[in-house]
Design an enzyme around this catalytic site. Structure first.
Site, short mmCIF file in Angstrom:
data_model
loop_
_atom_site.label_atom_id
_atom_site.label_comp_id
_atom_site.label_asym_id
_atom_site.label_seq_id
_atom_site.Cartn_x
_atom_site.Cartn_y
_atom_site.Cartn_z
N GLY A 134 -5.45 -43.96 -40.45
CA GLY A 134 -5.14 -43.33 -41.73
C GLY A 134 -4.26 -42.10 -41.59
N GLN A 135 -3.71 -41.85 -40.40
CA GLN A 135 -2.82 -40.68 -40.25
C GLN A 135 -1.60 -40.83 -41.16
OE1 GLN A 135 -1.51 -39.68 -36.24
NE2 GLN A 135 -0.63 -37.74 -36.94
N HIS A 166 -3.40 -32.53 -36.71
CA HIS A 166 -4.26 -31.63 -37.50
C HIS A 166 -5.70 -32.05 -37.38
CE1 HIS A 166 -2.60 -34.88 -39.97
NE2 HIS A 166 -3.77 -34.90 -40.61
N LEU A 167 -6.55 -31.04 -37.32
CA LEU A 167 -7.99 -31.25 -37.24
C LEU A 167 -8.56 -31.07 -38.65
CD1 LEU A 167 -10.47 -31.54 -35.28
CD2 LEU A 167 -10.52 -29.05 -35.20
N HIS A 168 -9.20 -32.12 -39.17
CA HIS A 168 -9.87 -32.00 -40.46
C HIS A 168 -11.24 -31.35 -40.23
CE1 HIS A 168 -7.40 -34.94 -42.91
NE2 HIS A 168 -7.10 -35.39 -41.70
N ASP A 197 -6.96 -28.41 -47.63
CA ASP A 197 -6.34 -29.72 -47.89
C ASP A 197 -6.03 -29.83 -49.39
OD1 ASP A 197 -6.44 -32.69 -46.24
OD2 ASP A 197 -6.12 -32.71 -48.40
N ILE A 198 -4.86 -30.35 -49.71
CA ILE A 198 -4.42 -30.45 -51.11
C ILE A 198 -5.24 -31.48 -51.89
CG2 ILE A 198 -2.66 -32.27 -50.89
CD1 ILE A 198 -0.76 -30.40 -52.45
N ASN A 213 -7.08 -37.89 -37.04
CA ASN A 213 -6.59 -39.26 -37.16
C ASN A 213 -5.38 -39.44 -36.25
OD1 ASN A 213 -8.46 -40.20 -39.14
ND2 ASN A 213 -7.32 -39.08 -40.71
#
Ligand code: 5GP
Ligand code: ZN
Length: 113
Positions: free
Chosen positions: A92-93, A99-101, A29-30, A86
């Protein structure tokens, strides 16, 4: 399609790749929210959790198997880690490519913010 994650998967946009197979792409993640913060994305463009179809069941199971593997590789499996997806604005998407965090490496709190 103007999707930032599709561009990372295709190589059009730079991403710090961690893992790739025929179905899944994983990268850092950036804006990491924990010492380990990896995004696991299906290569197929699916906007939200609500867009999943019956035929995507295996793909989503595979995504979680890869999350397990990466958690072990990063040394957070036994300590504990969090996975989350999300869905839609109140969650908060912000990127509409599912995508899976995978978050770990620090104490997580509950309830989440
Ligand atoms: P969401 O809020 O949609 O669940 O998560 C989107 C995530 O994507 C955020 O954690 C954000 O930091 C990350 N992100 C957004 N744009 C980029 C990008 O261009 N590259 C990378 N590596 N991560 C991004
Ligand atoms: Zn996409």
């Amino acid at each position: 399609m103007d999707c930032i994650f599709c561009k990372i998967i295709s190589g059009e946009k730079k991403g710090r790749k961690i893992y790739e197979d025929e179905l899944v792409y994983a990268f850092e993640d950036i804006n990491p929210q924990a010492p380990v913060h990896i995004l696991l994305v299906p290569k197929k463009h699916i906007p939200t959790l609500l867009d999943l179809k019956e035929k995507d069941k295996e793909l989503m199971g595979h995504l979680y198997m890869i999350a397990n593997r990466l958690a072990k590789e990063r040394g957070v499996a036994d300590r504990g880690f969090r996975t989350l997806i999300n869905c839609n604005p109140e969650s908060g998407q912000t990127v509409y490519h599912i995508h899976l965090h995978l978050l770990g490496g620090r104490m997580m709190h509950w309830p989440p913010g």
